[in-house]
Design a protein around this motif. Structure first.
Motif, mmCIF file in Angstrom:
data_model
loop_
_atom_site.group_PDB
_atom_site.id
_atom_site.type_symbol
_atom_site.label_atom_id
_atom_site.label_comp_id
_atom_site.label_asym_id
_atom_site.label_seq_id
_atom_site.Cartn_x
_atom_site.Cartn_y
_atom_site.Cartn_z
ATOM 1 N N LEU A 62 0.822 -1.203 0.000
ATOM 2 C CA LEU A 62 0.000 0.000 0.000
ATOM 3 C C LEU A 62 0.863 1.263 0.000
ATOM 4 O O LEU A 62 0.445 2.313 -0.500
ATOM 5 C CB LEU A 62 -0.919 -0.002 1.221
ATOM 6 N N ALA A 63 2.056 1.145 0.553
ATOM 7 C CA ALA A 63 2.965 2.297 0.593
ATOM 8 C C ALA A 63 3.657 2.541 -0.742
ATOM 9 O O ALA A 63 4.070 3.674 -1.041
ATOM 10 C CB ALA A 63 4.024 2.084 1.680
ATOM 11 N N GLU A 64 3.768 1.508 -1.563
ATOM 12 C CA GLU A 64 4.561 1.595 -2.787
ATOM 13 C C GLU A 64 4.101 2.711 -3.722
ATOM 14 O O GLU A 64 4.941 3.461 -4.260
ATOM 15 C CB GLU A 64 4.549 0.250 -3.502
ATOM 16 N N PRO A 65 2.792 2.889 -3.983
ATOM 17 C CA PRO A 65 2.396 3.982 -4.885
ATOM 18 C C PRO A 65 2.826 5.356 -4.388
ATOM 19 O O PRO A 65 3.194 6.232 -5.187
ATOM 20 C CB PRO A 65 0.869 3.871 -4.928
ATOM 21 N N PHE A 66 2.789 5.579 -3.078
ATOM 22 C CA PHE A 66 3.230 6.858 -2.523
ATOM 23 C C PHE A 66 4.731 7.041 -2.714
ATOM 24 O O PHE A 66 5.197 8.138 -3.060
ATOM 25 C CB PHE A 66 2.882 6.943 -1.036
ATOM 26 N N ILE A 67 5.485 5.979 -2.501
ATOM 27 C CA ILE A 67 6.939 6.042 -2.674
ATOM 28 C C ILE A 67 7.276 6.331 -4.131
ATOM 29 O O ILE A 67 8.136 7.164 -4.439
ATOM 30 C CB ILE A 67 7.586 4.732 -2.193
ATOM 31 N N GLU A 68 6.574 5.657 -5.044
ATOM 32 C CA GLU A 68 6.809 5.878 -6.472
ATOM 33 C C GLU A 68 6.461 7.306 -6.889
ATOM 34 O O GLU A 68 7.053 7.847 -7.827
ATOM 35 C CB GLU A 68 5.997 4.877 -7.292
ATOM 36 N N ALA A 69 5.500 7.923 -6.173
ATOM 37 C CA ALA A 69 5.110 9.306 -6.479
ATOM 38 C C ALA A 69 6.058 10.313 -5.843
ATOM 39 O O ALA A 69 5.886 11.528 -6.028
ATOM 40 C CB ALA A 69 3.688 9.566 -6.007
#
Length: 235
Positions: A62-69
């Motif tokens: 769930l954290a991955e999209p925020f990290i990618e952004a």
């Protein structure tokens, strides 16, 4: 931290945050809270022993999209029986200035900002601004007159807040005001919120019915299907 926001996920079946919100919030410091609701008769330690590895893995996904952004992301995990208490505790421990009550969205054009009778200001602009994707956004400052307060005082509250937003760089054409002196406070906010795509509001004072009916932000989200950002008051 002045620009940090808590985003809670309820396990075992968390819903991902919409890509639109991930992108909008990526300029903030993000604290993702995974709360695993433990049944009343189940010891928290037993649930943690059985599910912790699985939940940590899912929380990292769930954290991955925020990290990618490009967001700065921290994660917290709580096994417990009281979601609201866990959110309050982690918000304080992580010094979060706001909380997202998430809901699916494909775009945010109209933002409602309900204002309390004492309109504080320092934290509000940052969390309104993150939802403004372009100059087409409309921001409505809204106040519900209640009790002994009169309509004139309501107009003062929204006007003063609008002037504050303009002073920090908001487009005058994008910020309008609205005052209502009909209906109950909470019901009127929920009714008007249905006309908008998202709500940014200061945290409401706790009320006896919150545990039965849900907090005002929860009821706005449930009634409208729109995301709500709840900003901690400027103490």
């Amino acid at each position: 931290m002045a620009s940090s926001i808590l985003i809670p996920f309820e396990f075992p079946d968390p819903e991902p945050v919409s890509p639109v919100l991930v992108e909008d919030l990526s300029s903030l410091e993000i604290v993702l809270l995974g709360h695993y609701g433990v049944p009343e008769q189940t010891p928290k330690e037993s649930a943690r022993d059985e599910f912790e590895d699985e939940v940590i893995e899912r929380l990292e996904e769930l954290a991955e999209p925020f990290i990618e952004a490009g967001a700065d992301v921290r994660t917290r995990l709580v096994f417990g029986k009281d979601r609201a208490a866990a959110i309050d505790r982690v918000t304080i421990e992580e010094e979060c200035a706001a909380e997202l009550d998430p809901a699916p969205t494909e775009g945010i054009d109209r933002i409602l900002v309900p204002l309390p009778d004492v309109a504080e200001f320092d934290r509000l602009p940052r969390f309104v601004d993150v939802l403004c994707e372009d100059t087409a956004n409309t921001i409505t400052l809204f106040h519900v007159v209640e009790g002994e307060e009169d309509h004139e005082r309501g107009e003062e509250i929204v006007t003063e807040t609008r002037e504050g937003l303009l002073e920090v760089g908001f487009d005058p054409d994008a910020v309008d005001t609205r005052v209502s002196d009909t209906g109950s406070h909470d019901d009127e906010i929920i009714r008007v919120a249905s006309e908008y795509d998202a709500v940014v509001m200061y945290e409401a004072e706790s009320r006896l019915g919150d545990r039965i009916f849900g907090t005002l932000p929860d009821r706005i989200r449930n009634a409208t299907g729109d995301p709500v950002i709840v900003v901690r008051r400027d103490y």
